[in-house]
Scaffold this active site. Structure first.
Site, PDB file in Angstrom:
ATOM      1  CB  CYS A 193      -3.577   6.163  12.185  1.00  0.00           C
ATOM      2  SG  CYS A 193      -3.801   5.237  10.392  1.00  0.00           S
ATOM      3  N   GLY A 233       7.161  -2.978  -1.218  1.00  0.00           N
ATOM      4  CA  GLY A 233       7.095  -1.546  -1.282  1.00  0.00           C
ATOM      5  C   GLY A 233       7.881  -0.492  -1.781  1.00  0.00           C
ATOM      6  CB  SER A 243      -0.834  -0.005   1.226  1.00  0.00           C
ATOM      7  OG  SER A 243      -1.661   1.043   1.301  1.00  0.00           O
TER       8      SER A 243
END
Lengths: 303, 242
Positions: free
Chosen positions: A131, A266, A21
């Site tokens: 987060c 990634g 992601s």
């Protein structure tokens, strides 16, 4: 003929290679370069309930064998991902995707997952708990076993799709967090997110990143990721998607031997847009070299 | 975007800090204002550099030595090869120029204007060029632009060569149909404030990938969020938010 297929919670992938992601957008930039259907799957850009611009620039800094990023979850929000990005991706990618979701409160997480739950295209949810929790003093959900478990339970309650929790490596004991997620009902784990880092420009005497700190990724973090996947594999009985600095088919095999069922790639995509295609292409030859006939059988083979 | 392995044909300094590198290889560039992203041994991220000139089988870049990456580039010799992602960014659109476009460049913002100038001339337009530098020692490419047969004004901030002051001082009284510009942010801002015609402004930002995947170089515009590397580096004057 070697068998590269793997299975994540009943979902069969042709191979374990999944672009991570935030390093692959929604796939279109890469689909212009090669047929991305060669990938096992892909993990979409982290999706939040509302659209986000992210952090001010500079958001990127060079590091030894890697990079820092502080993009800050720029994305168009769950509704647009559902009505625009996923349909557009479907035109160039016929497989199911990993839906990476983020939130700043439990309600955020559940609302995003509800919004995407009905999408046939979503194979599994990958829940980013790195987060900050706005209701918990800003501490990241993933740095505390109870908070990580709370996110897991909340998301599990609103979806029938498999829920993988993406763990932060910026913790004292990642095994405790992994166990808490498993006990709360997680179907799998995804690890590791980036390592918190910082660079300072000696000319300006200020941090390079406008956000001051950012996530360190790239080959430099590969040994950290392998170690954490290895430790967590010993402690849990749910599948792990391993990631962190993977750049070659050999790295994929090493990550699987540590305990990963599938592997995300990634930062490598950003410097070599063909990285994932090349890893998929070289996997069979590297498997032969190591005497592997069925790739899925090597998961955890180093234990 | 295309990945090409180029061979270095020339690599030599133009001033104390600015170097010119000529690369041989296929498929150089679609439009002026695009950039290439160069992989360097021992560095993780590629280095984005604007394209100064492009022929059938060659590409010229001018780069300023400011850090480890560009320092390393200045040490490379003819015959060595470079792994390059080319045809990156949107580039300048010459269709909007009108007959008398003004090209305004500051420092290492000057290079992409060279290929642009050639293209505008090829389309029968009459471009003129204003280039700004800090001091006379830093001036480069004045002769190359003059050799194209276009009017050139050089401004130096310390007055050691040409017009004393900034590019905006050299712009006073100059009539033009459109502005194409590239340079440091304060210069772009000043050109924007000093001009009453439309134009295209080329921006610089630290990049991750250079091809639109990582959102590392996003900016806000009146037309929505844009990626400097993919939707830029050239923005229309009307969409810019300072």
């Amino acid at each position: 003929m070697v068998d590269t297929s793997v299975t994540l919670s009943g979902w069969r992938l042709d191979n374990p290679v999944i672009p991570a992601s935030g390093t692959f957008g929604y796939g279109y930039e890469f689909a212009e370069l090669y047929d991305i259907n060669c990938l096992g799957s892909l993990s979409i850009k982290g999706t939040t309930l509302s659209p986000r611009f992210g952090n001010p620039t500079p958001r990127i800094a060079e590091c030894p064998s890697g990079m820092l990023n502080a993009v800050g979850l720029q994305n168009p929000g769950a509704e647009k991902v559902k009505t625009e990005e996923l349909p557009r991706l479907a035109k160039c990618f016929s497989k199911k995707v990993v839906a990476n979701v983020s939130g700043f409160s439990l309600d955020d997480y559940t609302e995003v997952c509800r919004a995407l739950d009905g999408e046939e295209q979503v194979g599994i949810f990958e829940v980013n708990v790195s987060c900050p929790n706005v209701h918990g003093g800003g501490m990241a959900f993933g740095t505390d076993p109870a908070s990580a478990a709370a996110v897991t339970r909340a998301v599990k309650a609103v979806t029938t799709k498999p829920v993988y929790i993406k763990l932060s490596p910026n913790v004292t004991d990642i095994v405790a967090i992994a166990r808490a997620c498993e006990e709360a009902g997680a179907d799998g784990l995804s690890m590791i997110n980036t390592l918190l880092g910082m660079r300072i420009d000696p000319r300006t005497r200020r941090p390079v990143l406008a956000n001051r700190t950012g996530g360190y990724s790239g080959p430099a973090v590969f040994p950290v990721a392998v170690r954490m996947v290895y430790q967590v594999y010993e402690a849990v009985n749910i599948p792990i998607i391993g990631m962190g600095g993977v750049t070659s088919a050999r790295d994929v095999i090493e990550m699987m031997l540590a305990g990963a069922t599938a592997v995300e790639v990634g930062a490598a995509n950003l410097v070599d847009p063909f990285a994932c295609r090349d890893i998929v292409a070289e996997l069979p030859a590297v498997m032969k070299e190591y005497g592997i006939e069925k790739l899925s059988e090597i998961t955890g083979g180093a234990h | 975007m295309k990945q090409v392995v180029y061979t270095i044909r020339e690599n030599a300094p133009l001033t104390a800090k600015v170097w010119r590198m000529v690369l041989s290889g296929e498929c150089p560039c679609d439009r002026p204002g695009q950039f290439v992203n160069i992989r360097l041994a021992g560095k993780f991220l590629r280095r984005p550099i604007s394209v100064c000139d492009a022929g059938e089988d060659s590409l010229t870049i001018l780069y300023k030595v400011v850090g480890e990456g560009t320092e390393q580039m200045s040490g490379m010799r003819p015959g060595e090869t470079l792994d390059v992602l080319t045809r990156l960014g949107n580039g300048y659109d010459t269709a909007k120029s009108g007959q008398n476009p003004l090209l305004v460049g500051g420092g290492v913002g000057v290079p992409p204007l060279y290929l642009l100038c050639k293209q505008l001339l090829g389309e029968g337009k009459k471009p003129r060029v204003i280039m700004g530098f800090n001091t006379s020692d830093e001036v480069f490419y004045e002769d190359e632009f003059r050799a194209l047969g276009v009017p050139v004004t050089v401004a130096t901030a310390d007055g050691s060569y040409g017009v004393r002051g900034f590019v905006t001082d050299a712009m006073k009284g100059v009539d033009c149909s459109y502005i194409y510009t590239c340079g440091p942010l304060p210069m772009l801002r000043a050109v924007y404030a000093a001009s009453d015609v439309s134009g295209q402004y080329s921006f610089e930002e630290r990049m991750g990938c250079g091809f639109g995947a990582c959102m590392g170089c996003s900016c806000k515009t009146k037309y929505g969020n844009k990626r400097i590397c993919k939707d830029g580096p050239v923005l229309e004057k009307e969409e810019i938010i300072w």
